[in-house]
Scaffold this motif. Sequence first.
Motif, mmCIF file in Angstrom:
data_model
loop_
_atom_site.group_PDB
_atom_site.id
_atom_site.type_symbol
_atom_site.label_atom_id
_atom_site.label_comp_id
_atom_site.label_asym_id
_atom_site.label_seq_id
_atom_site.Cartn_x
_atom_site.Cartn_y
_atom_site.Cartn_z
ATOM 1 N N LYS A 122 -34.028 -18.908 -20.099
ATOM 2 C CA LYS A 122 -34.470 -18.153 -18.932
ATOM 3 C C LYS A 122 -33.296 -17.366 -18.365
ATOM 4 C CE LYS A 122 -34.871 -19.907 -14.773
ATOM 5 N NZ LYS A 122 -34.187 -18.897 -13.918
ATOM 6 N N GLY A 123 -33.584 -16.154 -17.898
ATOM 7 C CA GLY A 123 -32.569 -15.365 -17.226
ATOM 8 C C GLY A 123 -32.413 -13.970 -17.776
ATOM 9 N N CYS A 124 -32.564 -13.815 -19.090
ATOM 10 C CA CYS A 124 -32.376 -12.489 -19.689
ATOM 11 C C CYS A 124 -33.553 -11.562 -19.437
ATOM 12 C CB CYS A 124 -32.139 -12.630 -21.191
ATOM 13 S SG CYS A 124 -30.515 -13.299 -21.579
ATOM 14 N N THR A 125 -34.727 -12.140 -19.261
ATOM 15 C CA THR A 125 -35.925 -11.326 -19.063
ATOM 16 C C THR A 125 -36.599 -11.747 -17.765
ATOM 17 O OG1 THR A 125 -37.140 -12.902 -20.429
ATOM 18 C CG2 THR A 125 -36.330 -10.923 -21.502
ATOM 19 N N PRO A 126 -36.491 -10.940 -16.704
ATOM 20 C CA PRO A 126 -37.074 -11.315 -15.412
ATOM 21 C C PRO A 126 -38.571 -11.582 -15.521
ATOM 22 C CG PRO A 126 -35.670 -9.377 -15.202
ATOM 23 C CD PRO A 126 -35.835 -9.631 -16.662
ATOM 24 N N GLY A 127 -39.025 -12.601 -14.814
ATOM 25 C CA GLY A 127 -40.450 -12.894 -14.772
ATOM 26 C C GLY A 127 -40.976 -13.611 -15.982
ATOM 27 N N SER A 128 -40.080 -14.060 -16.873
ATOM 28 C CA SER A 128 -40.576 -14.774 -18.045
ATOM 29 C C SER A 128 -39.506 -15.703 -18.593
ATOM 30 C CB SER A 128 -41.013 -13.793 -19.144
ATOM 31 O OG SER A 128 -39.891 -13.128 -19.692
ATOM 32 N N ILE A 129 -39.966 -16.625 -19.427
ATOM 33 C CA ILE A 129 -39.106 -17.554 -20.151
ATOM 34 C C ILE A 129 -39.320 -17.288 -21.635
ATOM 35 C CG2 ILE A 129 -38.705 -19.997 -20.674
ATOM 36 C CD1 ILE A 129 -39.772 -20.586 -17.805
ATOM 37 N N CYS A 130 -38.242 -17.119 -22.365
ATOM 38 C CA CYS A 130 -38.350 -16.793 -23.792
ATOM 39 C C CYS A 130 -38.397 -18.052 -24.648
ATOM 40 C CB CYS A 130 -37.158 -15.955 -24.238
ATOM 41 S SG CYS A 130 -37.181 -14.278 -23.623
ATOM 42 N N VAL B 41 -44.244 -25.842 -9.493
ATOM 43 C CA VAL B 41 -43.675 -26.170 -10.798
ATOM 44 C C VAL B 41 -44.590 -25.569 -11.860
ATOM 45 C CG1 VAL B 41 -42.990 -27.991 -12.387
ATOM 46 C CG2 VAL B 41 -42.673 -28.307 -9.930
ATOM 47 N N TRP B 42 -44.036 -24.683 -12.686
ATOM 48 C CA TRP B 42 -44.773 -24.038 -13.771
ATOM 49 C C TRP B 42 -44.618 -24.898 -15.013
ATOM 50 C CZ3 TRP B 42 -46.110 -18.395 -13.406
ATOM 51 C CH2 TRP B 42 -45.969 -17.916 -12.096
ATOM 52 N N PHE C 163 -43.512 -29.570 -24.028
ATOM 53 C CA PHE C 163 -43.711 -28.953 -22.724
ATOM 54 C C PHE C 163 -42.423 -28.312 -22.239
ATOM 55 C CE2 PHE C 163 -47.867 -30.742 -22.140
ATOM 56 C CZ PHE C 163 -48.432 -30.039 -21.074
ATOM 57 N N VAL C 164 -42.594 -27.234 -21.448
ATOM 58 C CA VAL C 164 -41.501 -26.585 -20.739
ATOM 59 C C VAL C 164 -41.853 -26.597 -19.255
ATOM 60 C CG1 VAL C 164 -40.193 -24.447 -20.422
ATOM 61 C CG2 VAL C 164 -40.962 -25.107 -22.713
ATOM 62 N N PHE C 165 -40.856 -26.855 -18.396
ATOM 63 C CA PHE C 165 -41.072 -26.914 -16.953
ATOM 64 C C PHE C 165 -40.061 -26.008 -16.254
ATOM 65 C CE2 PHE C 165 -41.954 -31.047 -18.828
ATOM 66 C CZ PHE C 165 -43.247 -31.307 -18.403
ATOM 67 N N CYS C 166 -40.505 -25.368 -15.172
ATOM 68 C CA CYS C 166 -39.582 -24.583 -14.363
ATOM 69 C C CYS C 166 -40.150 -24.427 -12.956
ATOM 70 C CB CYS C 166 -39.331 -23.206 -14.983
ATOM 71 S SG CYS C 166 -37.922 -22.346 -14.258
ATOM 72 N N GLY C 167 -39.333 -24.689 -11.955
ATOM 73 C CA GLY C 167 -39.757 -24.515 -10.575
ATOM 74 C C GLY C 167 -39.554 -23.082 -10.115
ATOM 75 N N ALA D 220 -42.489 -16.235 -28.353
ATOM 76 C CA ALA D 220 -43.441 -16.016 -27.258
ATOM 77 C C ALA D 220 -42.662 -15.845 -25.971
ATOM 78 C CB ALA D 220 -44.417 -17.185 -27.140
ATOM 79 N N GLU D 221 -43.315 -15.237 -24.981
ATOM 80 C CA GLU D 221 -42.734 -15.117 -23.654
ATOM 81 C C GLU D 221 -43.652 -15.818 -22.662
ATOM 82 O OE1 GLU D 221 -41.595 -11.226 -22.500
ATOM 83 O OE2 GLU D 221 -40.485 -10.813 -24.346
ATOM 84 N N LEU D 222 -43.108 -16.793 -21.961
ATOM 85 C CA LEU D 222 -43.883 -17.581 -21.002
ATOM 86 C C LEU D 222 -43.850 -16.890 -19.646
ATOM 87 C CD1 LEU D 222 -42.471 -21.118 -21.941
ATOM 88 C CD2 LEU D 222 -44.290 -19.814 -23.062
ATOM 89 N N GLN D 223 -45.020 -16.589 -19.118
ATOM 90 C CA GLN D 223 -45.103 -15.913 -17.823
ATOM 91 C C GLN D 223 -44.577 -16.834 -16.723
ATOM 92 O OE1 GLN D 223 -49.200 -14.802 -17.284
ATOM 93 N NE2 GLN D 223 -49.335 -13.841 -19.306
ATOM 94 N N TRP D 224 -43.692 -16.276 -15.892
ATOM 95 C CA TRP D 224 -43.077 -17.073 -14.822
ATOM 96 C C TRP D 224 -42.955 -16.215 -13.574
ATOM 97 C CZ3 TRP D 224 -37.808 -17.204 -12.750
ATOM 98 C CH2 TRP D 224 -37.569 -18.327 -11.935
#
Length: 694
Positions: free
Chosen positions: A562-570, A625-626, A615-619, A593-597
């Motif tokens: 996370k961080g290189c692409t705003p609004g998503s997790i790669c 919590v997504w 699973f992937v988690f991110c607040g 894939a790109e996870l919408q965040w």
Amino acid sequence: MGRLDTPLMLQRGHPKSEGLGKLKKLDLSNLQLQTKDLDLKLLNRLKQLRELDLSDNLLERLPDGLDLPSLQVLRCANNQLEDLTPLQQFPALEEVDFEDNISLTVNDNYKIASLLPNIQKINGKETASLLNHVKILNQELTSRVTAYWENYQGQLDSSAQTKDIYREFVESAVKEVCYGPESLSDFIQWKVKMIAQKLVSSKLTQNEAPSSPSTPSAPLTPSTPSTPSTLSEDSLRHESRVGASIQQSLVKLQAFKWKKSLSTDHPPSKKARPSLPPDAQPVSREADHSSASGSWSCRQTTPAEMEVEGQEPVELEPLHFLQCHSKGNSPEDFSTQLWACAFEPAWDEGTGLPGGVSQTVATCGGEAVCIIDCQAGLVLHRYKVPGEEFFTVAWTTLTLVTQDGRKKRSSVLAAAGRRGVVSLIHVRAGFCYGVIRAHRKPIAMACFSPCQETHLFTASYNKRISLWDIGLPDYNYQFRPSQLLVLDASATPLRLCPVASCPDHYLLGGCEDGCFAWDIRLNEPQKRRDCEMMFLFPQGPGRGHKRVDGLGFVSEDVVASKGCTPGSICLWSWSQSLAGRAGKQRVTVVILAELQWSHTELSYLTLSTCPEKAFVFCGDEEGSVWMYNVKHYLQQHPPSRASVAPTKILKWPDLSARGRKMNKTLINTAVADPTFTYLVALTDTNIIAIWKKL
């Protein structure tokens, strides 16, 4: 040293007297005494003795039959004691010190508090909170044992012998009645046995005594608790031997429900963050000094949740909301930021291999590291270093050797932060046994190697990553750490993870200026190294960010960053990315894939992964919590570059305390245990949220 004699005792006793019966203090320390050397006839003449020092000897246990009715202070540190239950012989005892007896653990503190209700200090620390905790545990266990008896007797064969039934009941209760954290299992079993034996004794007395028509015998029932079994404001503490303290705390804040009365004060942070919206600032703190630790109430609510159609539903229930990192234990502290948490490794005792559910989590923030039982909502230990701000925690399991040569697997926690020092905590023993002065600047993250239990990576703000061998402590907790590698970075490293498919070859790091990999093979001669690879993410509109503040492997091959692409997790493939490397330092990642965040511009909201459950988690900045179930994308070849909606967005619940409300906070990190039984979220407002998967 042989057996005690009268001249020696008179020589080392106070006040000076010609008779043992007048001594009030006696120093028998450092005499190489064994248990067999303690002469009961001589010792039992000390009817006025108030203080006895047996420290620095070779005592295996304290003998039964000691009659010291006036004894108030007992020092028996640095012996070979394995059992402290003989202390019940001293009903007037107010203070005891048994530090540096390697076989004794925090369970023995609880046993002493249970046996000696008048005890005021254990190992130099006040016991008021410990006694209160033991009282509550006793009430809960009494209730559970009594309920177990009611169920047990309903299944009995009427032809069985009464005494056999009672004996078997005690044995069964010890095995089946469970409560509290794993770290207190020895005390819990011991206490359950005592309660069951007392219940059995009462039943036998009822059976043997003749009944009177006017006063029929009543069944044994547990006493009515004076306080609820859900603990709210009790705490107990003991200091470590290395200048820090471990505080065993029961500060449990039940779901507080908050709202939008928010100030513009910015809490301290590792890095300055952009201003939050007006309704997302820390709660304004209007004074309420009715209690030092706060008395919190819970109103049951169902948090708002979002789920994606077509995916298997994920249901979680909120268990606890804790505020245990407060400065000065103040319930008004909502500015301490909580940065990282990690679950204690679970081990299958039968196979000796990792496995099972871990419900013990370590959290860090401010001056404290807390060890929490997720199920019970109890803070088992609190390790505090004044002036420190902890940013990271990491667990390992070491094979320790006791003084008599026995080997024992024990969990050790490494904690580090602003001072650049790594603290090594033997959690079961209850103290920090050593520190490593790792860096001259703050440590952003630490993690252990999955293939070498003593190898610890530390990432510092001095743009360096060090690999340490922390060594194995001996029975005196002496250890020799050594630095194995120094890895240079071009900017601050924020996240570290050994590459899952080759953890002894490559270390992957997320830094302020991108994602990099280092060769960490120890058979190479060069001990200071630059990065070997720099990973490039596809550029496009709005993709100018380089910072990687979230990183983790979801499988042996798939990385979430996370961080290189705003609004998503790669989600990207390690192996497919390296396949096109051709010896170049710059490697273009192959995105699966790109996870919408969230589209927030706030940094350092780090992600976590649960490889066992894919699973992937991110607040986010709203307190949500997504959660993403990415199992499908781990097996898909070639990559689809799909935009993936979250499996579930777990919304922050409405919380309240003392009439004030909060319905938003910022989630710095959210972590699940390896089996995804518990989910723990840490906030910018000193709140720990714990959910359990249904």
